[in-house]
Design a protein around this motif. Structure first.
Motif, PDB file in Angstrom:
ATOM      1  N   GLY A 149       0.810  -1.205   0.000  1.00  0.00           N
ATOM      2  CA  GLY A 149       0.000   0.000   0.000  1.00  0.00           C
ATOM      3  C   GLY A 149       0.842   1.253   0.000  1.00  0.00           C
ATOM      4  O   GLY A 149       0.484   2.265  -0.610  1.00  0.00           O
ATOM      5  N   GLY A 150       1.984   1.189   0.686  1.00  0.00           N
ATOM      6  CA  GLY A 150       2.849   2.353   0.737  1.00  0.00           C
ATOM      7  C   GLY A 150       3.515   2.658  -0.596  1.00  0.00           C
ATOM      8  O   GLY A 150       3.794   3.811  -0.909  1.00  0.00           O
ATOM      9  N   THR A 157      -4.271   1.955  -1.232  1.00  0.00           N
ATOM     10  CA  THR A 157      -3.939   2.238   0.156  1.00  0.00           C
ATOM     11  C   THR A 157      -3.687   0.927   0.895  1.00  0.00           C
ATOM     12  O   THR A 157      -3.980  -0.164   0.390  1.00  0.00           O
ATOM     13  CB  THR A 157      -5.086   2.976   0.858  1.00  0.00           C
ATOM     14  N   GLU A 165      -6.943  -0.869   1.449  1.00  0.00           N
ATOM     15  CA  GLU A 165      -7.415  -1.568   0.248  1.00  0.00           C
ATOM     16  C   GLU A 165      -6.654  -2.866   0.035  1.00  0.00           C
ATOM     17  O   GLU A 165      -7.224  -3.866  -0.428  1.00  0.00           O
ATOM     18  CB  GLU A 165      -7.294  -0.652  -0.966  1.00  0.00           C
ATOM     19  N   HIS A 189     -11.101   4.387   4.743  1.00  0.00           N
ATOM     20  CA  HIS A 189     -12.006   5.430   4.259  1.00  0.00           C
ATOM     21  C   HIS A 189     -13.144   4.799   3.458  1.00  0.00           C
ATOM     22  O   HIS A 189     -12.895   4.034   2.523  1.00  0.00           O
ATOM     23  CB  HIS A 189     -11.262   6.437   3.380  1.00  0.00           C
TER      24      HIS A 189
END
Length: 391
Positions: free
Chosen positions: A121-122, A128, A131, A209
């Motif tokens: 994700g990074g 993200t 995700e 989110h």
């Protein structure tokens, strides 16, 4: 005089209470609710053992609600989507429990997903960490199943913490949301996303989110934030931030509460780090420990004053405290080693998996037969689920 047992020793039998105090009990729904705590893969597998024993005792179909957070939500969601395949017999024991619940969770526990998600994700400019975690749940456990694939009964509640409102956010088949924002009824959110939000351990896997623009929120009578951005861009973290036992959704509603606690007690630290990152992480652990302790005291106090029935068992419990001559052999030094398994979504070898499941099974058995053995109907177990492994 009633004496409250220590918060870390819920195995002491509760004393009786006067009729006057009993008459003051609040009106609660008669039924059994089961709570599954957080604690990563450690808790996930510990709860597998607990549910295995609950099933063998013929109690699984009597559950009216399963409330979970974090690692417990992984176990709960698999149980929920597998419910139609459990095939309960005349003895109320699910014949498909091992194949439908135990097997997929054990297979999943062979995969590391937290560190890979952090790295992936990074480095991914289009995704993200949250995700990436949801993608792992989707790949290994849930596919594209949604909250609508959970059964109507029992009710499954997957809990997350709303970072914006500082209140609990609940995912269930009937609705998702919280009292401050209102509710989205009959949500079609993927289970992978809901479980990902419930298990978004801070600081590395959090936040999650949710883009809920266009969703209709039915305001709760107490809702004070039923408007954007609280209803359009929802920010969530691990359910254990608010309530690591998953107790909040059931304690006010059911007269019988079973709690399986796979949470890890924070260890003493003689020389805590002073740099901001490690110091902040230590403080988060302290806050989590205090939240869990307060919830546990509330629960044990309710057992003592008999405003609730049920049983609590924890991964740090000493099984000899239940004072059962026929409890399974679980040396406390060995079970404390299991309690010290890190709170991670990191691959766990098969032998350690089996020990964690055995321990959850054994301590659940002791708690049920000591405190919830209605009419002495629960027979002692014949042995561990994995007899060659022990704890």
């Amino acid at each position: 005089m009633t004496t409250l047992p220590p918060a870390n020793d819920p195995s002491i039998p509760p004393p009786t209470q006067s009729g006057e105090a009993a008459a003051a009990k609040p009106a609660l729904e008669q039924g059994v609710a089961c709570c599954l705590s957080g604690g990563g893969y450690r808790a996930m597998l510990f709860h597998v053992g607990s549910l295995w024993r609950i099933n063998e005792a013929g109690l699984l179909p009597s559950l009216k609600c399963v409330s979970s957070v974090s690692g417990g939500s992984i176990t709960a969601a698999v149980l929920g989507v597998s419910w139609p395949d459990l095939h309960f017999g005349d003895d109320q024991v699910a014949q498909g429990f091992v194949s439908s619940v135990v097997a997929p969770l054990r297979a999943f526990a062979r995969h590391t997903i937290d560190w890979l998600a952090v790295v992936g994700g990074g480095l991914n400019p289009f995704g993200t960490i949250a995700e990436s975690i949801a993608a792992a749940y989707r790949k290994h456990l849930f596919g594209h199943k949604t909250l609508q694939d959970l059964p109507d009964s029992p009710v499954f509640v997957l809990n997350a913490t709303n970072v914006q409102t500082s209140a609990l956010w609940r995912f269930r088949k009937a609705y998702m949301g919280g009292y401050r924002t209102g509710l989205v009824h009959n949500p079609t959110l993927e289970l992978a996303v809901a479980v990902g939000a419930s298990s978004a351990f801070p600081p590395f896997l959090s936040p999650v989110h949710l883009d809920l623009a266009g969703q209709h929120f039915e305001p709760d009578k107490l809702a004070d934030l039923p408007y954007p951005p609280y209803t359009t861009k929802v920010v969530l973290s691990d359910g254990g931030v608010y309530d690591n036992l998953g107790l909040e959704p059931v304690f006010k509603h059911y007269d019988t509460v079973l709690v399986s606690d796979g949470g890890q007690k924070i260890a003493a630290e003689p020389d805590p780090a002073s740099d901001w990152a490690r110091h902040a992480y230590r403080i988060l652990d302290l806050v989590d420990n205090q939240v869990r302790s307060l919830r546990k005291r509330l629960l044990i106090g309710a057992y003592v004053d008999q405003s609730r029935k049920g049983a609590y068992w924890g991964i740090r419990t000493n099984i000899v405290n239940y004072q059962l001559k026929d409890a399974l052999s679980c040396p406390h030094d060995k079970t404390l080693q299991l309690a010290a398994v890190p709170t991670r979504l990191e691959a766990i070898p098969d032998d350690l998996q089996e020990r964690l499941i055995n321990w959850g099974y054994a301590v659940c058995d002791a708690a049920l037969r000591k405190h919830y053995n209605v009419g002495d109907k629960i027979a002692p177990p014949r042995g561990f689920p994995y007899p060659g492994r022990g704890v």
